[in-house]
Design a protein around this motif. Structure first.
Motif, PDB file in Angstrom:
ATOM      1  N   SER A 278      -3.781   6.681  -0.376  1.00 13.29           N
ATOM      2  CA  SER A 278      -5.200   6.661  -0.730  1.00 13.29           C
ATOM      3  C   SER A 278      -5.686   8.087  -0.921  1.00 13.29           C
ATOM      4  CB  SER A 278      -6.029   5.955   0.352  1.00 13.29           C
ATOM      5  OG  SER A 278      -5.988   6.687   1.564  1.00 13.29           O
ATOM      6  N   SER A 279      -6.774   8.221  -1.650  1.00 13.04           N
ATOM      7  CA  SER A 279      -7.312   9.544  -1.949  1.00 13.04           C
ATOM      8  C   SER A 279      -8.832   9.461  -2.006  1.00 13.04           C
ATOM      9  CB  SER A 279      -6.757  10.056  -3.282  1.00 13.04           C
ATOM     10  OG  SER A 279      -7.366  11.289  -3.638  1.00 13.04           O
ATOM     11  N   ARG A 280      -9.503  10.585  -1.720  1.00 10.40           N
ATOM     12  CA  ARG A 280     -10.958  10.673  -1.819  1.00 10.40           C
ATOM     13  C   ARG A 280     -11.325  11.814  -2.768  1.00 10.40           C
ATOM     14  NH1 ARG A 280     -14.185   8.047   1.864  1.00 10.40           N
ATOM     15  NH2 ARG A 280     -13.087   6.878   3.493  1.00 10.40           N
TER      16      ARG A 280
ATOM     17  N   ALA B 284      -4.199   0.076  -8.740  1.00  8.22           N
ATOM     18  CA  ALA B 284      -5.126   1.004  -8.093  1.00  8.22           C
ATOM     19  C   ALA B 284      -6.449   0.294  -7.876  1.00  8.22           C
ATOM     20  CB  ALA B 284      -5.320   2.253  -8.952  1.00  8.22           C
TER      21      ALA B 284
ATOM     22  N   VAL C 128     -13.141   6.371  -3.276  1.00  4.04           N
ATOM     23  CA  VAL C 128     -11.888   6.123  -2.569  1.00  4.04           C
ATOM     24  C   VAL C 128     -10.948   5.419  -3.537  1.00  4.04           C
ATOM     25  CG1 VAL C 128     -10.761   4.959  -0.653  1.00  4.04           C
ATOM     26  CG2 VAL C 128     -13.049   5.920  -0.337  1.00  4.04           C
ATOM     27  N   VAL C 129      -9.751   5.955  -3.686  1.00  2.89           N
ATOM     28  CA  VAL C 129      -8.752   5.365  -4.572  1.00  2.89           C
ATOM     29  C   VAL C 129      -7.558   4.934  -3.731  1.00  2.89           C
ATOM     30  CG1 VAL C 129      -7.246   5.706  -6.568  1.00  2.89           C
ATOM     31  CG2 VAL C 129      -9.466   6.854  -6.476  1.00  2.89           C
ATOM     32  N   GLU C 130      -7.246   3.647  -3.786  1.00  2.00           N
ATOM     33  CA  GLU C 130      -6.091   3.113  -3.075  1.00  2.00           C
ATOM     34  C   GLU C 130      -5.016   2.740  -4.095  1.00  2.00           C
ATOM     35  OE1 GLU C 130      -7.479  -0.198  -0.836  1.00  2.00           O
ATOM     36  OE2 GLU C 130      -8.493   1.030   0.684  1.00  2.00           O
TER      37      GLU C 130
ATOM     38  N   TYR D 231      -1.267   1.019  -4.958  1.00  2.00           N
ATOM     39  CA  TYR D 231      -0.316   0.019  -4.504  1.00  2.00           C
ATOM     40  C   TYR D 231       0.899   0.009  -5.434  1.00  2.00           C
ATOM     41  CZ  TYR D 231      -4.122  -1.804  -1.611  1.00  2.00           C
ATOM     42  OH  TYR D 231      -5.130  -1.939  -0.705  1.00  2.00           O
TER      43      TYR D 231
ATOM     44  N   LEU E  58      -1.906  12.503  -5.445  1.00  2.00           N
ATOM     45  CA  LEU E  58      -2.769  12.026  -4.356  1.00  2.00           C
ATOM     46  C   LEU E  58      -2.460  12.769  -3.067  1.00  2.00           C
ATOM     47  CD1 LEU E  58      -2.588   8.201  -5.045  1.00  2.00           C
ATOM     48  CD2 LEU E  58      -4.447   9.779  -5.628  1.00  2.00           C
TER      49      LEU E  58
ATOM     50  N   PHE F 141       0.833  -1.196   0.000  1.00  2.00           N
ATOM     51  CA  PHE F 141       0.000   0.000   0.000  1.00  2.00           C
ATOM     52  C   PHE F 141       0.872   1.251   0.000  1.00  2.00           C
ATOM     53  CE2 PHE F 141      -2.191   3.359   2.386  1.00  2.00           C
ATOM     54  CZ  PHE F 141      -3.322   3.521   1.599  1.00  2.00           C
TER      55      PHE F 141
END
Length: 251
Positions: free
Chosen positions: A201-203, A224, A212-214, A216, A251, A198
């Motif tokens: 993350s972003s909103r 993503a 929500v975007v995570e 990696y 991000l 990880f």
């Protein structure tokens, strides 16, 4: 149905090296196709899909009258219209905006007028969806039962069949690939079973949905996971498609 429909989708980006990057997603795919004209008054005006700084040719069965062939609103958008024998050549100076349409009237030497609408490239749902498709050449036939028209339509059908076969084979290979397996694990919240770690993350803000975007990171790869939640109670969702661009977002 629940008022809020939760949809989770994922995108797995394989970045092997900078030198292997593909051409920009904004470059539309060229395509040659056949247009068969109909005398039925309810038939819609045929569209011509063009791309900035790329030539699109319309080829007709009979010679075209240059003085009576025109496109409305071309100034600042297209180079002056060129007519050579039975061909009309379009060369946009820049990309047209989505939803922008320029009326084109092609008049043949025998007085026949054929209307078109010039538009930006379109997304072909059955052909992979992205990048969009522009017309490289359109062969226009007034008699759909003529030998030339039938032959051209047959070649179009065979080409489309080949493209679909190739697309199906690509999907089959992707489903059996290690990247697809990693993507499935990430989408199911099992990142520890993958070689990815990880990163952030972003909103992103959107009035109609919660996002929500995570992000990696892995060895030579990036991933993503995108969570989308319907924020409205009036409309339900159905997942259609996802597209990738090469634009960098902080991000």
């Amino acid at each position: 149905m629940q008022a809020s429909l939760h949809i989770r989708s994922f995108l797995l980006l394989t970045l092997v090296a900078a030198s292997s990057a593909h051409a920009s997603d904004k470059c539309a795919r060229p395509k040659q196709r056949t247009v068969l004209l109909s005398e039925h008054p309810s038939d819609s005006t045929h569209r011509v899909y063009v791309n900035g700084q790329a030539i699109t040719t319309l080829r007709f069965e009979r010679p075209v009258e240059p003085s009576k062939t025109k496109i409305i609103g071309w100034e600042g958008r297209l180079e002056p219209l060129t007519v050579v024998g039975n061909k009309v050549i379009l060369e946009p100076i820049r990309d047209l905006a989505q939803g922008e349409g320029l009326p084109l009237i092609v008049t043949l030497k025998d007085g026949t007028e054929i209307p078109f609408i010039v538009r930006a490239p379109w997304v072909e749902e059955e052909g992979g969806g992205w990048p969009p498709i522009r017309d490289q050449q359109i062969d226009v036939f007034s008699d759909p039962e003529s030998y030339a028209a039938m032959h051209s339509a047959l070649m179009d059908a065979l080409k489309k069949n080949d493209d679909l076969t190739e697309e199906n084979e690509r999907h089959r290979k992707e489903e059996n690939s290690i990247d697809h397996a990693y993507a499935t694990l990430l989408a199911n919240g099992q990142a520890k079973k993958t070689p990815f770690r990880f990163v952030a993350s972003s909103r992103p803000k959107d009035p109609g949905m919660d996002m929500v975007v995570e992000v990696y990171s892995g060895q030579g790869k990036a991933a993503a996971v995108i969570y989308l939640t319907n924020a409205t109670s009036s409309d339900s969702w159905e997942f259609d498609a996802a597209y990738l661009t090469r634009e960098v977002v902080s991000l």
